[in-house]
Scaffold this motif. Structure first.
Motif, PDB file in Angstrom:
ATOM      1  N   VAL A 204      -2.843   0.897  -2.178  1.00 28.49           N
ATOM      2  CA  VAL A 204      -1.969   1.280  -3.294  1.00 28.49           C
ATOM      3  C   VAL A 204      -2.796   1.798  -4.465  1.00 28.49           C
ATOM      4  O   VAL A 204      -2.423   2.771  -5.130  1.00 28.49           O
ATOM      5  N   LYS A 205      -3.933   1.191  -4.709  1.00 30.83           N
ATOM      6  CA  LYS A 205      -4.777   1.620  -5.835  1.00 30.83           C
ATOM      7  C   LYS A 205      -5.235   3.060  -5.653  1.00 30.83           C
ATOM      8  O   LYS A 205      -5.172   3.863  -6.596  1.00 30.83           O
ATOM      9  N   GLN A 206      -5.692   3.399  -4.463  1.00 36.21           N
ATOM     10  CA  GLN A 206      -6.163   4.758  -4.236  1.00 36.21           C
ATOM     11  C   GLN A 206      -5.030   5.772  -4.377  1.00 36.21           C
ATOM     12  O   GLN A 206      -5.195   6.842  -4.972  1.00 36.21           O
ATOM     13  N   GLY A 207      -3.843   5.439  -3.841  1.00 38.07           N
ATOM     14  CA  GLY A 207      -2.722   6.368  -3.947  1.00 38.07           C
ATOM     15  C   GLY A 207      -2.230   6.555  -5.369  1.00 38.07           C
ATOM     16  O   GLY A 207      -1.938   7.683  -5.791  1.00 38.07           O
ATOM     17  N   VAL A 208      -2.143   5.483  -6.143  1.00 36.13           N
ATOM     18  CA  VAL A 208      -1.678   5.591  -7.529  1.00 36.13           C
ATOM     19  C   VAL A 208      -2.673   6.374  -8.368  1.00 36.13           C
ATOM     20  O   VAL A 208      -2.291   7.201  -9.213  1.00 36.13           O
ATOM     21  N   GLN A 209      -3.948   6.139  -8.179  1.00 30.91           N
ATOM     22  CA  GLN A 209      -4.953   6.878  -8.951  1.00 30.91           C
ATOM     23  C   GLN A 209      -4.955   8.362  -8.595  1.00 30.91           C
ATOM     24  O   GLN A 209      -5.190   9.209  -9.472  1.00 30.91           O
ATOM     25  N   ASP A 210      -4.664   8.698  -7.344  1.00 29.18           N
ATOM     26  CA  ASP A 210      -4.567  10.115  -6.974  1.00 29.18           C
ATOM     27  C   ASP A 210      -3.330  10.772  -7.586  1.00 29.18           C
ATOM     28  O   ASP A 210      -3.367  11.960  -7.931  1.00 29.18           O
ATOM     29  N   MET A 211      -2.255  10.024  -7.756  1.00 27.12           N
ATOM     30  CA  MET A 211      -1.023  10.588  -8.310  1.00 27.12           C
ATOM     31  C   MET A 211      -1.084  10.725  -9.830  1.00 27.12           C
ATOM     32  O   MET A 211      -0.624  11.722 -10.393  1.00 27.12           O
TER      33      MET A 211
END
Length: 527
Positions: A204-211
């Motif tokens: 989740v951390k990687q996806g939120v930071q990419d968004m």
């Protein structure tokens, strides 16, 4: 020269090579004279500015015994020329004392003098600030600091003032960022959960930071849990496939599972788009409720205190600092269980306590109780403390206290009406404020047209071209309808077949009409 080698000639402020003077032709001699005159002139100005007021007193100020003074003949000529030009007499006397060499004792004295001047400057600066009464203190009260102690940028401190559209219940900048983080997190969690994949914080951390292009940490997840406790269920699990070299399968990981309502007829609930939208609305409402609590505490701290019903509040108080509300405290997330490993000698000794005799263990426990200090952690307060009413300023000395109370009550009533005003009422009030100017423009249109009546289309087109602000013909027609409702004797509308005609009483006093419209606008504002 006395203090330099045979190949140099002494000047007032330093030495120059002798071969520059003896060039062998008239051009070199002329250049030598110009350079020497320029150096002597600069030295004269230096001693004129810094000579008398910067003499170092003390044992280190006089020159060293071994140093000799050799004034240059050319410097004497220059001083004579400066004296004939109107220079000060003491300047020539000071030039005779220019040393030919810089000794260590003079360097030490200059350094000591510089330190003394620096300390004196600091003392004068501190006394000036003390005499001024610290005028910068009120300015620092409005500054907001970030989590690292630095001042927050202006686009965050004044975020609520830069929002487009009519004013309303605007969220602080940090709350809006948290709402966007929840939306991104819910989207990532929904994608992973709908395909029956274990949702971990690392994914989740990687996806939120990419968004979002912002940092997303466990602290933000704790804040989301504080605002919306029923959104997710958090656990610490092992043997979760990660497909990463940095994380072992035996390590504990924070897993996230959305809490959904089980619908009848469906075996496994899905995080659909409608569910995502509903959860986002609930999160936003919870954020607004938190700001309402701080706003309620702010209203209670005013003088006189104010109280507004929650269902009637449409905007914040004008003096309420929306972006200054405290940050949301993160909730505690599940932590991996502590696995006891004996890696140091201290841990081995702690384990050996179980092997002690009961008498020795009791003595150690009594000693620990005597040396322990009772501590009671205080929980941070949610709302801002109510400040006591400040003393009246010196400008209001002699004014009756009853008069001040009436003025404050009237101001509080006005602010209360402003906070509970509906968007329709706000739009009507804005139109009322424009009516006096529009009445003047409308009368000018009728005077220029020289007609007793005009169609609504023609009147609106003429007024749109004459009004100072940009406005559509449809909006101008609404203003004319409101004007005819308020002053039917002065402006009347007549519907004939498919057209609407506007008729104006030109004989009426325009100043009286504008005064009556302004009075109606003020009366409407107090409601």
């Amino acid at each position: 020269g006395g203090g330099a080698g045979p190949g140099h000639v002494h000047l007032v402020g330093g030495v120059l090579p002798e071969d520059f003077r003896d060039g062998g032709d008239a051009e070199s001699d002329q250049c030598w004279k110009r350079a020497r005159g320029l150096v002597n002139t600069r030295v004269l100005w230096f001693h004129h500015l810094w000579g008398p007021s910067h003499q170092v007193s003390g044992p280190s100020s006089p020159a060293a015994p071994g140093s000799t003074e050799h004034p240059s003949p050319q410097s004497k000529k220059t001083k004579k020329a400066a004296g004939s030009a109107g220079g000060r007499p003491c300047l020539a006397a000071q030039e005779n004392k220019v040393p030919s060499k810089v000794t260590p004792s003079e360097l030490k004295s200059c350094l000591q003098r510089a330190q003394e001047l620096g300390a004196r400057v600091q003392e004068l600066k501190a006394s000036a600030q003390k005499d001024a009464g610290e005028p910068s203190a009120p300015e620092d009260e409005g500054r907001l600091e970030g989590p690292c102690g630095k001042q927050m940028p202006a686009y965050q401190r004044f975020h609520a003032l830069a929002q487009p559209g009519p004013p309303g219940l605007v969220l602080p900048y940090k709350y809006q960022v948290l709402a966007e983080m929840f939306r991104s997190m819910d989207t990532i969690v929904g994608m992973l959960y709908n395909r029956s994949e274990t949702v971990t914080f690392a994914k989740v951390k990687q996806g939120v930071q990419d968004m979002m292009r912002k940092r997303f940490e466990e602290r933000n997840v704790g804040q989301i849990k504080t605002v919306y406790p029923g959104s997710y269920h958090f656990r610490q699990e092992r043997f979760v496939p990660t497909f990463k070299d940095g994380i072992k399968r035996s390590d504990y990981q924070l897993t996230i599972e959305p809490l959904l309502d089980h619908q009848a007829g469906s075996a496994v609930p899905q995080l659909t788009a409608s569910c995502l939208l509903q959860r986002r609305q609930v999160f936003s409402q919870n954020l607004v409720a938190r700001v309402r609590e701080h706003h309620r505490a702010f209203l209670a701290s005013l003088n006189p205190p104010m109280e507004v019903q929650e269902d009637q509040l449409t905007r914040w108080h004008p003096r309420f600092n929306v972006d200054g509300v405290p940050d949301i405290e993160p909730a505690e997330l599940p932590q991996p269980p502590a696995v006891e490993k004996l890696t140091t000698a201290q841990e081995v000794l702690a384990r050996a306590r179980s092997l002690m005799s009961p008498r020795m263990e009791k003595a150690l426990s009594d000693l620990a109780q005597r040396t322990a200090e009772p501590s009671s952690p205080r929980s941070p307060s949610l709302a801002q403390p109510a400040t006591p009413p400040a003393a009246p300023p010196s400008a209001l000395k002699g004014v009756s206290q009853a008069l001040l109370e009436r003025i404050r009550a009237k101001e509080a009533q006005k602010q209360l009406a402003q906070m509970t005003r509906r968007p329709e009422q706000e739009q009507r009030l804005q139109r009322l404020e424009r009516l006096p100017e529009l009445a003047r423009v409308l009368r000018s249109v009728f005077v220029s047209e020289r007609k007793p009546a005009l169609t609504m289309e023609v009147a609106c087109a003429r007024m749109v071209g004459s009004y100072r602000a940009a406005m559509s013909p449809g909006e101008m027609e609404k203003h004319l309808q409101l004007l005819s409702e308020l002053l039917p004797d002065w402006l009347s509308l007549h519907h004939i077949r498919t057209d609407t005609y506007v008729k104006l009483d030109k004989a009426a006093d325009l100043a009286g009409v504008m005064e009556q419209l302004a009075r109606l606008a003020r009366a409407e504002e107090t409601l």
